[in-house]
Design an enzyme around this catalytic site. Structure first.
Site, short mmCIF file in Angstrom:
data_model
loop_
_atom_site.label_atom_id
_atom_site.label_comp_id
_atom_site.label_asym_id
_atom_site.label_seq_id
_atom_site.Cartn_x
_atom_site.Cartn_y
_atom_site.Cartn_z
N THR A 170 0.86 -1.10 0.09
CA THR A 170 0.03 -0.03 -0.07
C THR A 170 0.84 1.27 0.17
O THR A 170 1.67 1.40 0.74
CB THR A 170 -0.61 0.09 1.21
OG1 THR A 170 -1.78 -1.09 1.26
CG2 THR A 170 -1.60 1.31 1.56
N GLY A 184 1.36 -3.56 4.62
CA GLY A 184 1.70 -5.18 4.96
C GLY A 184 0.65 -5.81 4.89
O GLY A 184 -0.48 -5.52 4.07
N LEU A 185 0.43 -6.97 5.51
CA LEU A 185 -0.75 -7.75 5.29
C LEU A 185 -1.82 -7.33 6.39
O LEU A 185 -2.05 -7.28 7.58
CB LEU A 185 -0.36 -9.17 6.21
CG LEU A 185 -1.31 -10.33 6.16
CD1 LEU A 185 -1.89 -10.61 4.73
CD2 LEU A 185 -0.92 -11.43 6.72
N GLY A 186 -2.87 -6.84 5.57
CA GLY A 186 -4.01 -6.12 6.19
C GLY A 186 -4.65 -7.12 7.45
O GLY A 186 -5.13 -6.48 8.40
N ARG A 204 -12.27 -8.70 -1.14
CA ARG A 204 -11.35 -8.87 -0.04
C ARG A 204 -10.94 -7.22 0.39
O ARG A 204 -10.40 -6.49 -0.53
CB ARG A 204 -10.34 -9.63 -0.31
CG ARG A 204 -9.20 -9.60 0.96
CD ARG A 204 -7.91 -8.80 0.61
NE ARG A 204 -7.18 -8.68 1.70
CZ ARG A 204 -5.96 -7.78 1.80
NH1 ARG A 204 -6.04 -6.89 1.04
NH2 ARG A 204 -4.94 -7.98 2.74
N VAL A 205 -11.03 -6.95 1.51
CA VAL A 205 -10.61 -5.54 2.01
C VAL A 205 -9.41 -5.89 2.89
O VAL A 205 -9.49 -6.78 4.00
CB VAL A 205 -11.47 -4.79 2.61
CG1 VAL A 205 -11.33 -3.59 3.07
CG2 VAL A 205 -12.76 -4.53 1.54
N GLY A 206 -8.49 -5.31 2.84
CA GLY A 206 -7.30 -4.95 4.07
C GLY A 206 -7.36 -4.02 4.85
O GLY A 206 -8.57 -3.69 5.25
#
Lengths: 317, 317
Positions: A151, A203-205, A179-181
């Site tokens: 992001t 990073g990994l949401g 999918r939403v982070g």
């Protein structure tokens, strides 16, 4: 008078070059931040944000973005928006709404349409090829298909002491539809209070939203910690907590700036970011986790920059 | 051994009656919480959650829900899901995913379909009439169309010291297509850590997400504050901050419980909630903001309960 801007990843550099010039001449943080993120969204070789962003598993580019005004806490956000050239601009416009300021899916896309935001097919030939290749690889391996959650997030301070934060992302490559982070989620992907400072994440949401780290960093700065101390404390303590309680922690990296233009960064993976302030011309840094709860920060070498340039433009077979 | 459950609004009472019985017999917090919220989703006269929930401006019921496991911080969430009987159950299932655990819009609905969650048309005749009447009223007035953001949120502790939190909502009545509030957003709508406690929110989502109040209350309990002191401090300080910086603050109400089964509540509007613990049979309370940063809590009178019952079942012309 002080001003400053900090953003995640090397990809923010060109935008920050422009923003630094503009902020020094008195442009508002609102405009400087939007311009910075638009520059990343528009550049076709950044494959995790805007045009050229990698699609979901169905081959559709779904985009998330958010904008927060640190003066009054107004927030605008979109998630799963399609074929809109600049999601950050939609998020900024939504932040003026007292109601209906976070829109998802077809509702977000319809809002952008009705409000005359530029539409383009956001799936580039290059992104499509990468997606097709990955589908092929997945047939032949059991590897996790998920990758590329870089992001762009930025925090900006202007000469009038206003601060804003914003994010934009195409999310996890090969994500499931819808999918939403963390990027559009207040407190996780971003947070800003003009009387304190702001923070933003990449990073990994799915793991970032477990920790509300952007909020926590701003809160710690509000208690008097320096941005670097706040980032180190929030990020590494949560990394350890997640590793203990869940067994593992995904990648995450946060940058922050306080209302004096001082900045900080913490990360559990190698991470590049860009800063410019009234005291410091635009620079690309690399951050790595150090010993204990510390962060090692160094300027990106020419060698690193050249390798980056080669990598993002490498022909896709 | 201690257990407890607290939830927003009178509407949670029937679900909590069942959960109290089950928790006392050793049912997990995971199941007790899901059952509690399902009971609210299934009851047609609760017009802000699940079946019978009021639609968006286009007459479509779009639902939000989230589930968080306080043992490992796993989160599942959906936003803008359509015609799925129990959004909370979809959220719970998603919480097991390392990736793709928050789905929105048609992606969320498709996931529920593929995973055999029960589909029904969530727009009741009663909700449709209320919507039609409101459309008519809006032709004749300049009143804000937005009303009815009564999320059910619950926090639950079981005899094994596990804690979970969850929310479910049809969101703002007459919302724009795709509008999402705080309910599915970690830190804003809910947060829980089994080693500390949990909190959940109801109210104007657009303002709740400006404060990350669920996270903040849990954090304050982690610093040693009682649930009531944590709720009072987080909610009223943020109310004042928002009133000062933005000029006004929407309605918001939060409930919380720590890992000893002690609970707290704070609100800037009259607000009902329900609690049961190993020490206290299920009770409906009313909370109001008191002098200074305090909350006045009293048991709901029979008169109040009768008026509530009459109101929710009143014939719609």
């Amino acid at each position: 008078m002080k001003w400053g801007i900090i953003a995640t990843w090397r990809m923010a550099y060109e935008g920050i070059m422009g923003a630094a010039e503009d902020l020094s001449q008195g442009l508002s943080a609102k405009d400087a931040l939007e311009n910075t993120i638009k520059a990343v969204e528009d550049y076709p070789f950044y494959k995790s944000v805007g045009y050229g962003g990698l699609p979901n598993e169905q081959g559709i580019v779904e985009l998330d973005a958010a904008y927060m005004d640190g003066d009054n806490f107004n927030i605008g956000a979109v998630a799963g928006i399609q074929d809109v050239k600049n999601p950050i601009s939609v998020a900024r416009k939504l932040s003026n709404n007292r109601f209906n300021s976070f829109l998802v899916g077809s509702g977000a896309t319809a809002y952008a349409q009705k409000n005359n935001f530029e539409r383009i097919n956001m799936l580039t030939e290059r992104a499509k090829k990468i997606w097709e290749n990955r589908l092929e690889e997945m047939k032949n391996s059991n590897l996790s298909p998920y990758d590329g959650h870089d992001t762009v997030g930025a925090v900006c301070l202007d000469k009038n002491k206003s601060m804003v934060a914003g994010t934009s992302s195409s999310g996890l490559f090969m994500k499931k539809q819808g999918r939403v982070g963390d990027s559009p989620l207040s407190g996780s992907g971003f947070y800003v209070d003009s009387e304190i400072g702001g923070a933003t994440a990449t990073g990994l949401g799915e793991d970032l939203m477990k920790g509300c780290l952007s909020y926590e960093i701003v809160r710690l700065m509000g208690e008097g910690l320096s941005p670097q101390a706040a980032a180190d404390k929030a990020v590494y303590e949560f990394h350890d907590k997640l590793a203990k309680r869940k067994g593992k922690a995904g990648a995450f990296s946060l940058v922050c700036m306080n209302n004096k233009g001082e900045w900080g960064v913490a990360t559990n993976v190698e991470f590049s970011f860009v800063v410019a302030t009234d005291k410091e011309s635009p620079k690309i840094y690399l951050a790595n986790k150090g010993e204990g709860h510390t962060t090692i920060i160094e300027e990106a070498s020419q060698e690193w920059l050249d390798a980056y340039e080669e990598r993002i433009k490498r022909p896709i077979q």
